[in-house]
Motif scaffolding. Structure first.
Motif, PDB file in Angstrom:
ATOM      1  N   HIS A  33     -21.656 -79.845 106.232  1.00 46.21           N
ATOM      2  CA  HIS A  33     -20.426 -80.369 106.831  1.00 46.21           C
ATOM      3  C   HIS A  33     -19.858 -81.426 105.893  1.00 46.21           C
ATOM      4  O   HIS A  33     -20.586 -82.272 105.361  1.00 46.21           O
ATOM      5  CB  HIS A  33     -20.745 -80.964 108.209  1.00 46.21           C
ATOM      6  CG  HIS A  33     -19.521 -81.269 109.007  1.00 46.21           C
ATOM      7  ND1 HIS A  33     -18.770 -82.406 108.829  1.00 46.21           N
ATOM      8  CD2 HIS A  33     -18.895 -80.555 109.990  1.00 46.21           C
ATOM      9  CE1 HIS A  33     -17.748 -82.410 109.667  1.00 46.21           C
ATOM     10  NE2 HIS A  33     -17.799 -81.278 110.404  1.00 46.21           N
ATOM     11  N   PRO A  34     -18.532 -81.442 105.665  1.00 42.12           N
ATOM     12  CA  PRO A  34     -17.939 -82.415 104.725  1.00 42.12           C
ATOM     13  C   PRO A  34     -18.225 -83.853 105.091  1.00 42.12           C
ATOM     14  O   PRO A  34     -18.310 -84.725 104.212  1.00 42.12           O
ATOM     15  CB  PRO A  34     -16.444 -82.102 104.801  1.00 42.12           C
ATOM     16  CG  PRO A  34     -16.383 -80.672 105.238  1.00 42.12           C
ATOM     17  CD  PRO A  34     -17.546 -80.480 106.167  1.00 42.12           C
ATOM     18  N   PHE A  35     -18.389 -84.125 106.357  1.00 42.24           N
ATOM     19  CA  PHE A  35     -18.631 -85.509 106.770  1.00 42.24           C
ATOM     20  C   PHE A  35     -19.941 -86.038 106.178  1.00 42.24           C
ATOM     21  O   PHE A  35     -20.050 -87.215 105.837  1.00 42.24           O
ATOM     22  CB  PHE A  35     -18.652 -85.560 108.303  1.00 42.24           C
ATOM     23  CG  PHE A  35     -18.927 -86.938 108.832  1.00 42.24           C
ATOM     24  CD1 PHE A  35     -17.921 -87.903 108.843  1.00 42.24           C
ATOM     25  CD2 PHE A  35     -20.188 -87.294 109.291  1.00 42.24           C
ATOM     26  CE1 PHE A  35     -18.186 -89.180 109.321  1.00 42.24           C
ATOM     27  CE2 PHE A  35     -20.440 -88.552 109.770  1.00 42.24           C
ATOM     28  CZ  PHE A  35     -19.449 -89.512 109.796  1.00 42.24           C
ATOM     29  N   LEU A  36     -20.926 -85.180 106.053  1.00 42.06           N
ATOM     30  CA  LEU A  36     -22.222 -85.608 105.516  1.00 42.06           C
ATOM     31  C   LEU A  36     -22.151 -85.880 104.024  1.00 42.06           C
ATOM     32  O   LEU A  36     -22.918 -86.695 103.495  1.00 42.06           O
ATOM     33  CB  LEU A  36     -23.283 -84.539 105.799  1.00 42.06           C
ATOM     34  CG  LEU A  36     -23.580 -84.254 107.273  1.00 42.06           C
ATOM     35  CD1 LEU A  36     -24.601 -83.133 107.394  1.00 42.06           C
ATOM     36  CD2 LEU A  36     -24.087 -85.502 107.969  1.00 42.06           C
ATOM     37  N   LEU A  37     -21.198 -85.217 103.343  1.00 44.17           N
ATOM     38  CA  LEU A  37     -21.093 -85.400 101.899  1.00 44.17           C
ATOM     39  C   LEU A  37     -20.166 -86.544 101.519  1.00 44.17           C
ATOM     40  O   LEU A  37     -20.111 -86.955 100.358  1.00 44.17           O
ATOM     41  CB  LEU A  37     -20.586 -84.100 101.259  1.00 44.17           C
ATOM     42  CG  LEU A  37     -21.488 -82.874 101.438  1.00 44.17           C
ATOM     43  CD1 LEU A  37     -20.817 -81.646 100.862  1.00 44.17           C
ATOM     44  CD2 LEU A  37     -22.838 -83.121 100.787  1.00 44.17           C
ATOM     45  N   VAL A  72     -26.125 -94.332 108.918  1.00 40.50           N
ATOM     46  CA  VAL A  72     -27.251 -95.283 108.986  1.00 40.50           C
ATOM     47  C   VAL A  72     -27.176 -96.112 110.256  1.00 40.50           C
ATOM     48  O   VAL A  72     -28.198 -96.455 110.869  1.00 40.50           O
ATOM     49  CB  VAL A  72     -27.239 -96.180 107.739  1.00 40.50           C
ATOM     50  CG1 VAL A  72     -28.301 -97.274 107.862  1.00 40.50           C
ATOM     51  CG2 VAL A  72     -27.476 -95.351 106.479  1.00 40.50           C
ATOM     52  N   SER A  73     -25.910 -96.411 110.700  1.00 40.84           N
ATOM     53  CA  SER A  73     -25.772 -97.243 111.898  1.00 40.84           C
ATOM     54  C   SER A  73     -26.302 -96.562 113.147  1.00 40.84           C
ATOM     55  O   SER A  73     -26.671 -97.223 114.115  1.00 40.84           O
ATOM     56  CB  SER A  73     -24.293 -97.634 112.074  1.00 40.84           C
ATOM     57  OG  SER A  73     -23.506 -96.465 112.331  1.00 40.84           O
ATOM     58  N   THR A 126     -27.818 -92.998  97.426  1.00 31.35           N
ATOM     59  CA  THR A 126     -27.590 -94.275  98.126  1.00 31.35           C
ATOM     60  C   THR A 126     -27.845 -94.106  99.609  1.00 31.35           C
ATOM     61  O   THR A 126     -28.427 -94.992 100.262  1.00 31.35           O
ATOM     62  CB  THR A 126     -26.158 -94.748  97.877  1.00 31.35           C
ATOM     63  OG1 THR A 126     -25.923 -94.828  96.474  1.00 31.35           O
ATOM     64  CG2 THR A 126     -25.918 -96.102  98.515  1.00 31.35           C
ATOM     65  N   LEU A 127     -27.398 -92.967 100.170  1.00 28.74           N
ATOM     66  CA  LEU A 127     -27.622 -92.706 101.593  1.00 28.74           C
ATOM     67  C   LEU A 127     -29.109 -92.643 101.897  1.00 28.74           C
ATOM     68  O   LEU A 127     -29.585 -93.235 102.874  1.00 28.74           O
ATOM     69  CB  LEU A 127     -26.926 -91.396 101.982  1.00 28.74           C
ATOM     70  CG  LEU A 127     -27.216 -90.900 103.403  1.00 28.74           C
ATOM     71  CD1 LEU A 127     -26.740 -91.900 104.443  1.00 28.74           C
ATOM     72  CD2 LEU A 127     -26.564 -89.535 103.623  1.00 28.74           C
ATOM     73  N   LEU A 128     -29.863 -91.931 101.062  1.00 24.35           N
ATOM     74  CA  LEU A 128     -31.309 -91.801 101.308  1.00 24.35           C
ATOM     75  C   LEU A 128     -32.004 -93.155 101.208  1.00 24.35           C
ATOM     76  O   LEU A 128     -32.909 -93.458 101.998  1.00 24.35           O
ATOM     77  CB  LEU A 128     -31.915 -90.820 100.299  1.00 24.35           C
ATOM     78  CG  LEU A 128     -31.530 -89.349 100.472  1.00 24.35           C
ATOM     79  CD1 LEU A 128     -32.042 -88.515  99.309  1.00 24.35           C
ATOM     80  CD2 LEU A 128     -32.074 -88.810 101.793  1.00 24.35           C
TER      81      LEU A 128
END
Length: 1393
Positions: A31-35, A44-45, A80-82
């Motif tokens: 999904h584009p939102f995840l990328l 993260v929130s 960075t997300l991970l």
């Protein structure tokens, strides 16, 4: 504008949407939102807004969506997300805001797959945070889930090129792990993840393993099996294999008992651990090699877990033999160490106790491993069976008598207990044990088969009902009865007899087998079959008696429902049923008849009511050799078979059997008769009934009385049969010899009855019996000329002796080794009480001179005209019988019924023996002057024989301290009234020299017997008798340290004051002094004597003394004998040093591995052993240094060279043991070691070279005779070996000096004696020609030495110059130019390799 913004803004996803997407997500694009980078904060929130139970599910769903996308792994934004996601999750986990459960574990495992996408700096921060919280992990295993991230984090950091010194960074983190406190949960978790640590070096790995095993006792029992499995997996990956194996063995062997829980649970855990080790070794055979190497490197670690571990590994084929061999070696070493400590008198008491306890603990470890075999370790049962039989077949290291009161049982008894315990616990092992017994009894040698039969007998005695299930197997074994060794066959029947009262079928089968064996041609099998018949009858009689039977007290009693149907009626009397078979035995050879006669006597002892039946059975056979006038058919009992004369009927044994049965009957009951004689199938003839007209018992009684009268009235030729010339043919001489032997036995039988009558006789009846006693002894002595070729000499001075006639008693032996002797000790026909009574009667005759009034017939006087006086003949006869009785005592089993009857309490013979010695040593002076020299010779022979009897009597009780003291007390009190006051007063001065001997119990035997007897024997010059007395004294001295000190001090006093010229006496006295003097004073005494020997045996004969001023016993006549004793002492000490040096090696090996020698200070056994060993070695140096300056004879010089070579070999071994292995810190040699090196170099090595040089000079000066050539050849074998051992010792001193930075060879000096080559006398002329051309000769020598053997290489000039150069150098460096030759010359022995 609105439309454009709507297109650029991606629709957001809720946590539920993400979870749903993860459930149905395939390979479609994410999904584009995840990328989008802008969505990271939102994603993260959610971790902080979701309920705690949903956080792990949400995180794992998000991670699963990110993992399959190839674009994710390379995206910086995703990294960075991970990173943010992982840090947030770790913070939530550490703050306990989310549950620690299987969902969190799954989530952390998903994070592990993404760690490659996280920056190195972040991984360092994450690792640091995890390590920082290790101390907070306590009891909950889920608290340690974060540790699953560490292995990959550490490995990524370790392999990274983005930071400086990645290895140091990882090592610092790992060191923090090692430094923190480990809870049991943390320990288990760290072990499980450590297998993925690829960066750990060997040193940190060892620290990790040590910390694991230091804290392993805190782990819960249920976690131990899994922990052991994880450790074994870790070891199989090469992670410090030896440390892990050693830690597991040490923990379960020593720390497992710290667990305060059920003992059964502990054993179950140990069993599971053994299974895991077994499985791990199957997967990785190198682990098995580590186990074997660990145990072999130090046999002191043998405990129950090690035994179980070796038994478990033995189930693997490739380790079967090595595991069994290791266990056998451990037991053998423990027994040998204890045996050594028992006989080594200079070993400290602490080390002796240590050796004993080590042997006891080793035995207990084996038994414990066997007893715990039913707790999760049934897989080791076959190994236990194998080990048990291995121990049974092994050679017993220690005499069974030495094991009494020690707590040890010995290897063979240990094997029996192992298999016996296994038979009781494991039903599945019973069939295998019985089959193995059957196979080994049939295939092994007789000595080994007898031990297996002992096991079978133990099983029969203790587990009778379970053994009934294997009767068919026992029958198969009995089928081979006729093909077995006679001893094996006899013992087999004896051990199976307890089962016949439970199985009538087995009894019938035994009878059938024995009946078939009676038709075999082998005489030994028929003899075994005859004994089996008697034993079966005895067992049947015992089973019918209402006596408690030990077999009914078996711990394996079956319940009433399990007991098989056992017939109560065992049939009619078995003696009657087997009478026909017994009759057949009476037509066999003489040995079979003897077995039957004495077996019938045992039958009467068991059941006195069978006496009448036995009389009825023997009477027809007896009448074949007995006539109405009392004549015995002695001639008919000897026949010619296969060209040899032999005895076919042992009439003496028959009469002894009948006589004993009559004696055992109650008064007036000798006419017992069985009314069932017709059941035997025959009856007495009419002639017999008319001649006797009495019952069989009365007929036997009257026959014995008639024979007694005949022996007194008939002449010798009438008893033995008419013969013109006894020596006309060899066959006639043999007939007379055997006839005389039988008649001698008959006389002993009559004398046994006469002695019993003498005990109760009074007045005139007693006088008549005394006259008959004298007549019978005269007749007995008259037979000597016919039996002289078979009589055994008991005296070496040529004095006339009595006949040491031995009977043919059927004796059962206590152990198999005694039964394998080349000769059998036989008992006399006289019982011990009868011999005691004859002693008393002889003393009365001696006292009253009644023997002078005894008149004998003309024939008797002619036969004894050259014999000693009458009382001497009486004492000769009694002493010969006593000697035979005491020698045979120890060969008879304690449970033999005949032992109590015939031998009885043999200690009662001690007082009359000593009383006789006293009468002979201090006779009435008037009688002594009247009889003169002839009486003195008789007296000397009697004293010798009496001392021999006393020595054998003391030897019987020498293994039991209480019995020995009892005999000594009896002997001391026996001479209390007879000892002359003058003799005791003459010894008062001696008492002062022995530090005040008083009348305490320990000193009575010495003061009342040994000292006065020794003085009188020495004064009378009875040298052979003095030697025997020294042997007796040495025997009693070994039983008590107090008595040994007293005897040692007294013997030293004798050495200082007695001017003895007889070498044998001097040797005996010096040996007594050295053996009874405790260490280290014995070596001090030996050194003092050696210094005195130098004064009488030195090289300068003109300045020598005739005898020593300090030790009067050392003189020109005795110096050689005393020198031999001292050299033997030195050699014995050197042999003991050889074994102790191996013990010292074990301590040093442990010290160089992990153990510090200083952990116990001076209480460490290493220091005690080292001090003792070096002190003894220094004493040997001092002793040998005296001999190297003596003018020794050739045999003693060779003895000295051989002993010195052995001594230097031990020194070389000790020096090598002190050298630290590669990679270990060198331990400095102790002051004792340094002093020994200095003393050896100064006092022994240099004088030895001069001694060798002097011997070679003598060789050159001597003529080339045959004797000198042989002497040179012998010395040529000793000298090269000695020189080689000296240089080998100095080589290791050089290496030790380099390793320890100490100059140990600063006192060594080069000797030219090294540079020589021994030449035969025939080569001396050639050698002189070679000396004229030294350069060419040296070159030729080099060629000869290069082609020679090792000993010649050791004597080469290169060797001497190389070592000399090394010694002269301050740095102790070996020249490089010579290194190759030195390596070729000096070789390590096999035991040093």
């Amino acid at each position: 504008m609105t439309t454009a913004n709507h297109r650029n803004t991606q629709p957001s996803l809720t946590p539920d949407d993400i979870i749903r997407l993860a459930q149905y997500h395939t390979t479609a694009p994410l999904h584009p939102f995840l990328l989008s980078p802008t969505s990271h904060d939102t994603l993260v929130s959610h971790l902080h807004t979701l309920p705690p139970s949903a956080v792990s599910e949400y995180t794992s769903s998000l991670l699963s969506l990110l993992s399959p996308s190839p674009s994710v792994s390379t995206s910086t934004s995703t990294s960075t997300l991970l990173t943010s996601l992982l840090n947030s999750y770790i913070n939530l986990f550490n703050s306990n805001k989310i549950p620690h459960d299987r969902h969190s574990l799954k989530t952390l495992q998903l994070f592990t797959a993404h760690l490659d996408n996280i920056p190195i700096t972040q991984l360092q921060s994450i690792s640091d945070s995890i390590v920082s919280r290790l101390s907070q992990i306590n009891t909950d295993p889920d608290e340690s889930q974060l540790l699953d991230l560490l292995p990959k984090c550490f490995n990524i950091i370790f392999n990274s090129t983005e930071i400086d010194k990645p290895r140091d960074s990882v090592n610092a983190l790992f060191d923090r792990i090692l430094d923190c406190n480990w809870s049991r949960v943390l320990l288990v978790k760290l072990v499980s993840i450590s297998r993925d640590f690829q960066f750990v070096d060997k040193g940190r790995g060892r620290q990790f393993a040590e910390k694991v095993f230091d804290n392993m006792h805190c782990v819960e029992l249920q976690d131990l099996p899994s922990l052991v499995y994880q450790l074994l997996v870790l070891a199989s990956k090469g992670f410090n294999k030896r440390e892990i194996i050693k830690g597991i063995v040490f923990f379960f062997g020593t720390k497992m008992h710290m667990k305060k829980t059920s003992y059964n649970i502990v054993r179950e855990v140990e069993g599971t651990a053994l299974l895991y080790v077994n499985f791990a070794v199957k997967q990785d055979p190198s682990l098995g090699q580590e186990v074997m190497g660990l145990v072999r490197s130090d046999l002191q670690v043998i405990d129950h877990f090690v035994v179980g571990l070796l038994l478990s590994i033995a189930r693997i084929r490739r380790y079967r033999e090595s595991s069994m061999g290791t266990l056998k070696t451990a037991l053998s070493t423990a027994y040998k160490d204890y045996k050594f400590s028992r006989h080594c008198k200079w070993l400290p008491d602490g080390l002796k106790e240590e050796y004993l306890q080590n042997a006891i603990l080793t035995e207990k470890a084996v038994l414990r491993a066997v007893n715990e075999s039913n707790y999760g370790r049934e897989h080791i049962v076959p190994s236990i069976v194998q080990l048990g039989f291995v121990l049974l077949e092994s050679v017993e290291e220690i005499n069974l008598k030495e094991l009494e009161n020690t707590g040890l049982v010995g290897s063979q008894e240990l094997g029996i207990q192992m298999l016996q315990s296994l038979f009781e616990v494991h039903d599945m092992a019973r069939n295998e044990i019985i089959e193995q017994c059957k196979f080994r009894i049939l295939s092994l040698k007789p000595e080994q088969s007898l031990v297996i039969i002992r096991l079978l007998g133990s099983l029969v005695q203790n587990y009778s009902y379970p053994m009934l299930e294997y009767v068919s197997h026992l029958k198969e074994l009995l089928d081979y009865f006729g093909f077995m060794h006679n001893k094996v066959a006899s013992h087999l029947i004896n051990v199976l007899l307890p089962l016949i009262k439970f199985s009538h079928n087995l009894q019938d089968y035994i009878i059938l087998v024995v009946r078939k064996a009676m038709f075999r041609r082998d005489d030994h099998i028929r003899l075994a079959a005859a004994g089996a018949i008697i034993n079966v009858i005895l067992a049947e009689k015992r089973s019918k008696q209402n006596r408690p039977c030990p077999y009914q007290e078996s711990s394996s009693q079956a319940s009433s429902s399990q007991v098989p149907a056992i017939p109560h009626g065992m049939g009619s009397d078995l003696f009657k049923e087997l009478s026909g078979l017994l009759q057949r035995c009476l037509y066999q050879q003489a040995k079979v008849k003897e077995r039957i006669y004495w077996g019938l006597l045992k039958l009467v002892l068991v059941d006195p009511l069978t006496a009448g039946e036995v009389f009825d059975f023997l009477l027809p056979h007896f009448l074949q050799y007995y006539k109405e006038d009392g004549q015995l058919g002695i001639i008919q009992s000897i026949k010619m078979e296969n060209g040899k004369v032999c005895i076919v009927e042992p009439l003496d044994d028959l009469l002894s059997c009948v006589s004993w049965i009559l004696i055992l009957q109650p008064q007036g009951k000798s006419d017992i008769r069985s009314d069932s004689w017709d059941s035997f199938g025959f009856s007495l003839t009419q002639d017999t009934e008319q001649a006797g007209g009495t019952f069989s018992g009365e007929l036997f009684s009257s026959a014995l009385l008639t024979i007694r009268k005949l022996l007194r009235n008939e002449n010798l030729e009438g008893l033995l049969g008419q013969m013109k010339d006894p020596a006309s043919t060899p066959q006639q001489g043999e007939r007379y010899k055997y006839s005389a032997q039988i008649l001698s036995g008959v006389i002993e039988v009559i004398l046994n009855t006469l002695a019993i009558e003498l005990e109760k006789a009074t007045n005139d009846k007693k006088i008549d019996l005394e006259k008959e006693f004298v007549d019978l002894v005269d007749l007995y002595g008259s037979l000597e000329k016919y039996t002289s070729t078979s009589a055994q000499s008991t005296q070496s001075n040529g004095t006339r002796k009595g006949i040491a006639r031995s009977s043919a008693l059927c004796l059962t032996y206590k152990n198999e080794s005694d039964n394998m002797k080349s000769f059998k000790e036989r008992a006399s026909f006289l019982a011990t009480p009868s011999i005691h009574q004859l002693f008393q009667t002889s003393f009365e005759l001696y006292k009253n001179d009644a023997v002078k009034s005894v008149t004998t017939s003309q024939v008797h006087s002619q036969a004894t005209s050259n014999s000693p006086n009458q009382h001497s003949r009486l004492f000769y006869f009694i002493l010969n019988v006593t000697l035979c009785q005491t020698k045979s005592f120890s060969y008879v089993a304690k449970d033999d019924p005949l032992k109590a009857l015939i031998h009885g309490d043999i200690k009662v013979l001690g007082p009359p023996l000593l009383k006789l010695i006293w009468l002979l040593m201090w006779p009435d002076q008037k009688k002594k002057d009247a009889n003169g020299k002839k009486d003195n010779e008789d007296r000397k022979g009697l004293i010798f024989l009496a001392l021999m009897c006393l020595k054998e009597l003391l030897k019987v009780s020498s293994q039991n301290l209480d019995e020995m003291r009892e005999i000594e007390d009896m002997l001391a009190h026996a001479v209390g009234e007879d000892a002359s006051r003058d003799v005791l007063e003459a010894e008062d001065d001696d008492n002062e020299q022995v530090n005040g001997i008083n009348n305490q119990r320990e000193e009575l035997f010495i003061t009342k017997i040994v000292k006065p007897l020794f003085s009188e024997l020495l004064h009378a010059k009875f040298y052979h008798e003095v030697e025997i007395l020294c042997d007796i004294t040495n025997m009693i001295g070994s039983m008590s340290s107090v008595r040994s000190n007293l005897l040692g001090a007294w013997a030293i006093y004798i050495c200082k004051t007695s001017d003895v010229a007889n070498p044998k006496i001097a040797k005996s006295v010096v040996t007594l002094a050295l053996s009874c003097t405790r260490a280290p004073n014995d070596m001090i005494l030996a050194c003092d004597m050696a210094l005195e020997l130098v004064k009488t045996m030195g090289s300068e004969r003109q300045t020598l003394l005739e005898k020593s001023k300090i030790y009067a016993i050392i003189n020109r006549s005795t110096e050689t004998a005393i020198a031999s004793v001292l050299l033997q002492l030195a050699e014995s000490v050197i042999i003991d040093m050889d074994r102790l040096s191996m013990k010292l090696k074990a301590y040093l090996t442990g010290a160089y591995k992990v153990i510090s020698l200083d952990h116990d200070g001076k209480q460490n056994p290493y220091f005690t052993l080292e001090d003792t060993l070096y002190q003894r070695a220094e004493a040997v140096v001092e002793l040998l240094s005296s001999f190297v300056v003596m003018n020794l004879k050739d045999p003693q010089a060779e003895h000295l060279l051989r002993s010195a070579a052995k001594f230097y070999k031990n020194l070389a071994r000790l020096s090598k043991f002190h050298i630290a292995p590669k990679g270990c810190k060198q331990i400095l040699p102790s002051l004792k070691c340094q002093r020994l090196v200095e003393v050896t170099c100064k006092q022994l090595t240099e004088p030895l070279y001069k001694f060798v040089e002097m011997m070679q000079q003598k060789q050159q000066d001597s003529r080339a005779s045959k004797g000198s050539i042989n002497k040179i050849k012998r010395e040529n074998r000793c000298i090269p070996d000695l020189i080689f051992q000296i240089e080998d010792y100095e080589k290791y001193l050089i290496l030790l000096s380099k390793a320890s930075k100490m100059n140990l060879l600063r006192h060594a000096k080069r000797s030219t004696a090294r540079d020589f080559r021994i030449l035969d006398p025939q080569e001396q002329e050639d050698g002189a020609n070679q000396e004229a051309q030294p350069d060419e000769g040296a070159a030729q020598d080099d060629l000869v030495q290069d082609s020679g053997d090792a000993s010649e290489k050791a004597l080469s000039p290169e060797t001497g110059s190389t070592l000399a150069a090394a010694e002269d150098s301050d740095e102790n460096m070996i020249p490089s130019a010579k290194r190759k030759k030195l390596g070729r010359i000096v070789h390590d022995s096999d035991d040093e390799a």
